[in-house]
Design a protein around this motif. Sequence first.
Motif, PDB file in Angstrom:
ATOM      1  N   THR A 278      58.157   3.688  31.904  1.00  0.00           N
ATOM      2  CA  THR A 278      58.919   4.643  32.697  1.00  0.00           C
ATOM      3  C   THR A 278      60.291   4.829  32.051  1.00  0.00           C
ATOM      4  OG1 THR A 278      59.717   5.181  34.918  1.00  0.00           O
ATOM      5  CG2 THR A 278      59.871   2.879  34.252  1.00  0.00           C
TER       6      THR A 278
ATOM      7  N   ASN B  42      64.436   6.652  32.096  1.00  0.00           N
ATOM      8  CA  ASN B  42      65.577   7.158  32.836  1.00  0.00           C
ATOM      9  C   ASN B  42      66.708   7.348  31.839  1.00  0.00           C
ATOM     10  OD1 ASN B  42      67.290   7.914  35.039  1.00  0.00           O
ATOM     11  ND2 ASN B  42      66.124   6.522  36.371  1.00  0.00           N
TER      12      ASN B  42
ATOM     13  N   PHE C 258      63.915  -7.755  41.931  1.00  0.00           N
ATOM     14  CA  PHE C 258      62.494  -7.439  41.728  1.00  0.00           C
ATOM     15  C   PHE C 258      61.844  -8.608  40.980  1.00  0.00           C
ATOM     16  CE2 PHE C 258      64.758  -3.460  42.083  1.00  0.00           C
ATOM     17  CZ  PHE C 258      63.991  -2.740  42.968  1.00  0.00           C
TER      18      PHE C 258
ATOM     19  N   HIS D 124      51.180  -3.239  34.278  1.00  0.00           N
ATOM     20  CA  HIS D 124      50.830  -2.667  35.580  1.00  0.00           C
ATOM     21  C   HIS D 124      49.943  -3.603  36.394  1.00  0.00           C
ATOM     22  CE1 HIS D 124      50.767   0.274  38.577  1.00  0.00           C
ATOM     23  NE2 HIS D 124      50.490   1.359  37.866  1.00  0.00           N
TER      24      HIS D 124
ATOM     25  N   ASP E 218      54.038  -2.960  40.019  1.00  0.00           N
ATOM     26  CA  ASP E 218      53.610  -1.646  40.473  1.00  0.00           C
ATOM     27  C   ASP E 218      54.556  -0.571  39.931  1.00  0.00           C
ATOM     28  OD1 ASP E 218      51.520  -2.725  41.885  1.00  0.00           O
ATOM     29  OD2 ASP E 218      52.681  -2.918  43.748  1.00  0.00           O
ATOM     30  N   GLY E 219      54.051   0.656  39.855  1.00  0.00           N
ATOM     31  CA  GLY E 219      54.869   1.755  39.360  1.00  0.00           C
ATOM     32  C   GLY E 219      56.140   1.953  40.174  1.00  0.00           C
ATOM     33  N   ARG E 220      56.023   1.831  41.507  1.00  0.00           N
ATOM     34  CA  ARG E 220      57.195   1.995  42.362  1.00  0.00           C
ATOM     35  C   ARG E 220      58.258   0.951  42.028  1.00  0.00           C
ATOM     36  NH1 ARG E 220      58.648  -0.827  46.658  1.00  0.00           N
ATOM     37  NH2 ARG E 220      56.606  -1.843  46.719  1.00  0.00           N
ATOM     38  N   GLU E 221      57.824  -0.306  41.851  1.00  0.00           N
ATOM     39  CA  GLU E 221      58.771  -1.371  41.517  1.00  0.00           C
ATOM     40  C   GLU E 221      59.417  -1.125  40.160  1.00  0.00           C
ATOM     41  OE1 GLU E 221      57.494  -5.577  43.289  1.00  0.00           O
ATOM     42  OE2 GLU E 221      55.902  -4.648  42.095  1.00  0.00           O
TER      43      GLU E 221
ATOM     44  N   VAL F   5      59.947   1.753  38.588  1.00  0.00           N
ATOM     45  CA  VAL F   5      60.905   2.853  38.677  1.00  0.00           C
ATOM     46  C   VAL F   5      62.183   2.388  39.373  1.00  0.00           C
ATOM     47  CG1 VAL F   5      61.339   5.110  39.710  1.00  0.00           C
ATOM     48  CG2 VAL F   5      59.150   4.657  38.578  1.00  0.00           C
ATOM     49  N   GLN F   6      62.050   1.647  40.471  1.00  0.00           N
ATOM     50  CA  GLN F   6      63.225   1.164  41.187  1.00  0.00           C
ATOM     51  C   GLN F   6      64.003   0.129  40.376  1.00  0.00           C
ATOM     52  OE1 GLN F   6      61.503  -0.200  44.882  1.00  0.00           O
ATOM     53  NE2 GLN F   6      61.778   1.800  45.886  1.00  0.00           N
TER      54      GLN F   6
END
Length: 410
Positions: free
Chosen positions: A209, A211, A254, A381, A385-388, A390-391
């Motif tokens: 991911t 940013n 995390f 993965h 998780d993808g959500r974790e 990204v955050q």
Amino acid sequence: MPNQTLEVRVPNLPESVSDATVALWHKQPGDAVTKNENLLDLETDKVVLEVPAPADGVLGEHSSHAGQRVKAGDLLALILTDAAAAKTARPPTEPPAPKSESSAPAAVASPSVRRLLAENNLDAAQIAGTGKDGRLTKEDVTSYLAEKSAKPAPSERRPLEDDAGFAAVAAAPPANGHRTEQRVPMTRLRARIAERLLEAQHSTATLTTFNEVDLRRIMDLRAQYNARFEKEHGIKLGIMSFFVKAAVEALKRFPAANATIDGEDIIYHNYYDIGIAVSTNRGLVVPILRDADRMIFANIEKNIAEFAQKSREGRLSMDDLKGGTFTITNGGIFGSLLSTPILNPPQSTILGMHAIKERPIAEDGQVVIRPMMYLALSYDHRLVDGREAVQFLFTIKELLEDPARLLLHL
């Protein structure tokens, strides 16, 4: 009185290393050596070990040669330590006197050979002739040109290396239409890197991911405090310490990003050992900042500087490289704008930094120029998780864009 001899043997190898390769002899048979002087380098798949002389004396014949694999305790050479042996030490060799033009074989070479020498501005005396009576042939000259073009000039800079440590060597132009190739054995470290890269690709479910981060405030802090920081701590304030601190804070929030998979279990590490990828002429190594959460900015900068120096000099130890729960790699020092870093097993995450570029961005409805960097987070993965992910990366972005949060733990 017989010569007194001492054996030079392969020292005990680091844990998990079964053998080593003789990389380079620094001393030749007959050379005088002094105690603790480095005789040769042994290369393992992780570090380079120096083998010092056990005493003053004269080095005997090599029992193990460059490229040979050896194990702990194997005999490498003998050292003669008595006074008589010292008299047999090889004296310094004087460079041979240059040959005069009259002795050059060009005078008896064929016209085609003389033309080839003139076109390439070569001295015939420097080329060994294989023809009758030592006469130069055209093949002698072309072989000499091919060998010369394959060797880099001493004044050339060491080629830059990319994030994986591969040398970006420019291909030499072919000499007189001849295309050459060079086959060299892969170093132990390079072979180990290749093995781990394939292992990461085959044994993890890797996603990445991205940013971007505005580094204006960090740049302002460095400009404001760098001189005082250097005077106080004896080292410059870089940006790596900010990234390490931001990564540690994000890892605390995390825990999965700081964990590893062991069979059917997940191991959550309650400590923060941050690997800093360093590119050397032998390949990529990842020394570890242990307990980075307990370090102040100055200690982080000093440790990173020490790792860089030790890696250039081949002095990294196994303790420097063991373990690690998270890795940061900076392809930006080589100009990389964006990349997808590969995981460093068994770690579950790796952060990729890139080049800082001034770019126009929208801020409060206005277009402004800011020092921007793209960030890349590769993660396993299976565990993250993808959500974790990204955050996690967004947390690093927020902390870097407002460094005060690092001090206030916000």
